[in-house]
Design an enzyme around this catalytic site. Structure first.
Site, PDB file in Angstrom:
ATOM      1  N   HIS A  43       0.834  -1.197   0.000  1.00 41.76           N
ATOM      2  CA  HIS A  43       0.000   0.000   0.000  1.00 41.76           C
ATOM      3  C   HIS A  43       0.877   1.259   0.000  1.00 41.76           C
ATOM      4  CE1 HIS A  43       0.965  -0.981   4.147  1.00 41.76           C
ATOM      5  NE2 HIS A  43       0.797   0.298   4.450  1.00 41.76           N
ATOM      6  N   THR A  46       2.094   4.309  -4.364  1.00 43.01           N
ATOM      7  CA  THR A  46       3.067   4.200  -5.452  1.00 43.01           C
ATOM      8  C   THR A  46       4.274   3.360  -5.043  1.00 43.01           C
ATOM      9  OG1 THR A  46       4.007   6.307  -4.707  1.00 43.01           O
ATOM     10  CG2 THR A  46       2.460   6.394  -6.550  1.00 43.01           C
ATOM     11  N   ARG A  47       4.906   2.766  -6.058  1.00 41.90           N
ATOM     12  CA  ARG A  47       6.173   2.057  -5.894  1.00 41.90           C
ATOM     13  C   ARG A  47       7.072   2.370  -7.089  1.00 41.90           C
ATOM     14  NH1 ARG A  47       4.202   1.575  -1.674  1.00 41.90           N
ATOM     15  NH2 ARG A  47       4.148  -0.196  -0.229  1.00 41.90           N
ATOM     16  N   LYS A 262       6.736  12.466  -2.026  1.00 43.92           N
ATOM     17  CA  LYS A 262       6.790  11.269  -1.184  1.00 43.92           C
ATOM     18  C   LYS A 262       8.236  10.828  -0.996  1.00 43.92           C
ATOM     19  CE  LYS A 262       5.423   6.370  -1.161  1.00 43.92           C
ATOM     20  NZ  LYS A 262       4.740   5.303  -1.938  1.00 43.92           N
ATOM     21  N   HIS A 267      15.383   1.200   5.981  1.00 44.18           N
ATOM     22  CA  HIS A 267      15.797   0.812   7.344  1.00 44.18           C
ATOM     23  C   HIS A 267      15.909   2.042   8.239  1.00 44.18           C
ATOM     24  CE1 HIS A 267      16.669  -2.730   4.982  1.00 44.18           C
ATOM     25  NE2 HIS A 267      17.685  -2.142   4.394  1.00 44.18           N
ATOM     26  N   CYS A 312       4.499   0.695   6.378  1.00 40.30           N
ATOM     27  CA  CYS A 312       4.376  -0.594   5.704  1.00 40.30           C
ATOM     28  C   CYS A 312       5.471  -1.509   6.246  1.00 40.30           C
ATOM     29  CB  CYS A 312       4.443  -0.443   4.192  1.00 40.30           C
ATOM     30  SG  CYS A 312       6.066   0.024   3.548  1.00 40.30           S
ATOM     31  N   LYS A 345       8.000  -3.887  -7.983  1.00 43.63           N
ATOM     32  CA  LYS A 345       8.078  -3.686  -9.430  1.00 43.63           C
ATOM     33  C   LYS A 345       8.082  -4.994 -10.222  1.00 43.63           C
ATOM     34  CE  LYS A 345      11.996  -1.568  -8.547  1.00 43.63           C
ATOM     35  NZ  LYS A 345      12.289  -2.052  -7.172  1.00 43.63           N
TER      36      LYS A 345
END
Length: 381
Positions: A43, A46-47, A262, A267, A312, A345
């Site tokens: 979620h 976008t990626r 964004k 990490h 996430c 992706k």
């Protein structure tokens, strides 16, 4: 009796269901939450997708196939908005850094178009960036971003149109071998199948204890801001980026449809997650501070009010590479897991690989790097 059951219908599971259904299999998809939920790893709108791949040139043939599969899904779903938005992509770091040199190596080995730019060149060309002159980057024009939640819904919709069954809000508790195949058990029912695909993301260790030491969930936070100079962060003026810097390794996106700039940091607080279902999903002050440091340092024109934030989960392997294989000792169970913060992706091509496994077809790509080979993580778990 199903030909195959898919456990977990996030990015990878929805794509697997789609490819199995297209192949004519009688297939069932099981999801413990609702379709397109905000509890896992897919979620946040976008990626990133990119061909210049610092993680290794062995990924590039899979990436080239992934681009094709995303465009095929767009055509099949007849969507009003594309799933894949091309902005160009920047892999940024100091001279000689892993990010820059790895991306360059992937481009050179596979004949991919790219340009190497210095920090000052980037700032002139893309004024939303404010990088030190000592930084450099590989610019690759095919980079961009995917609409991750919309893609899950598109995969599910096309899979059901091709005959797949979907059950959401149903939690799998385990599976067992029967004389005629496998039985998948849930809190409410049991389902029989010839083959099983587990794409359970951070819940993989709960379902298969053998993989728990090698699939460690980690909490990750994404932040959207309202840039004071919004025109500099429009998709046509701001490439997606992955950046290795003295402040950490960041990734980011242009403003998609007014959602804001964004940013994320790999990490960022190194928070291991013991129970993915109970993870803190609120953005805490220390989360925002880690991300604001990167914004202030390299994107000051984006350092405006917070639009929103979301948590996430990464599921990390010891070597940072995926797991795509048959489970040892379980010849009819296949797993796609451990995507280590850079997997989304690949959804389409991973879905095709899982479908090939279920139908005893050899994958069309070299996936030896991702096998559960003896000694892969010797001394690293």
């Amino acid at each position: 009796m199903y030909d195959a059951i898919v456990i977990g219908l996030g990015g990878m599971g929805s794509a697997t269901l789609y490819h199995l259904a297209l192949s004519g299999c009688k297939v069932l998809g099981l999801e413990q939450f609702e379709i397109g939920h905000a509890m896992g790893s897919s979620h946040g709108s976008t990626r990133i997708i990119r061909l210049a791949y610092s993680e290794g040139p062995e990924y590039v043939p899979l990436l080239q196939a992934a681009y094709r599969y995303w465009r095929e899904l767009e055509r099949a779903a007849d969507l009003e908005e594309p799933l894949l938005h091309v902005t160009g992509g920047l892999d940024i770091g100091p001279q000689g850094s892993w990010t820059v040199e790895g991306s360059k190596k992937s481009c050179l080995e596979h004949g991919i178009e790219f340009e190497q730019l210095g920090g000052a060149d980037i700032n002139r060309k893309f004024p939303g960036y404010c990088l030190p002159a000592s930084m450099t980057a590989i610019y690759q024009p095919d980079g961009g971003y995917l609409l991750s939640e919309a893609a899950i819904h598109a995969h599910i919709e096309r899979a059901t149109c091709a005959g797949a069954c979907v059950r959401s809000g149903i939690e799998v508790t385990g599976w067992s071998r029967q004389r005629s195949g496998l039985r998948v058990e849930t809190r409410d029912a049991a389902f029989d199948t010839k083959r099983l695909v587990v794409t359970a993301g951070p819940w993989i260790g709960r379902l298969h204890a053998q993989l728990q030491p090698y699939c460690q969930p980690e909490r990750q936070v994404m932040l959207w801001t309202a840039p004071p100079a919004p025109d500099r962060f429009k998709p046509e003026r701001f490439p997606v980026f992955v950046m290795e810097s003295p402040l950490g390794r960041f990734y980011g996106f242009p403003d998609h449809c007014g959602q804001g700039f964004k940013i994320g940091k790999f990490h960022h607080l190194r928070q291991r997650v013991e129970n993915p279902s109970a993870m803190d999903r609120a953005c805490q002050p220390e989360d925002e501070a880690a991300l604001r440091e990167g914004i202030a340092g390299y994107f000051p024109e984006a350092d405006g009010p917070t639009r929103r934030a979301a948590a996430c989960i990464f599921t990390n392997t010891p070597d940072g590479h995926f797991i795509l294989d048959r489970l040892p000792g379980d010849e009819d169970v296949f797993v796609a897991a451990g995507f280590s913060g850079h997997g989304y992706k690949f959804c389409g091509v991973v879905g095709r690989i899982m479908a090939d496994f279920c139908q005893d077809r050899p994958p069309a790509w070299d996936i030896d790097r991702f096998r559960l080979s003896p000694g892969r993580w010797a001394g690293r778990a």
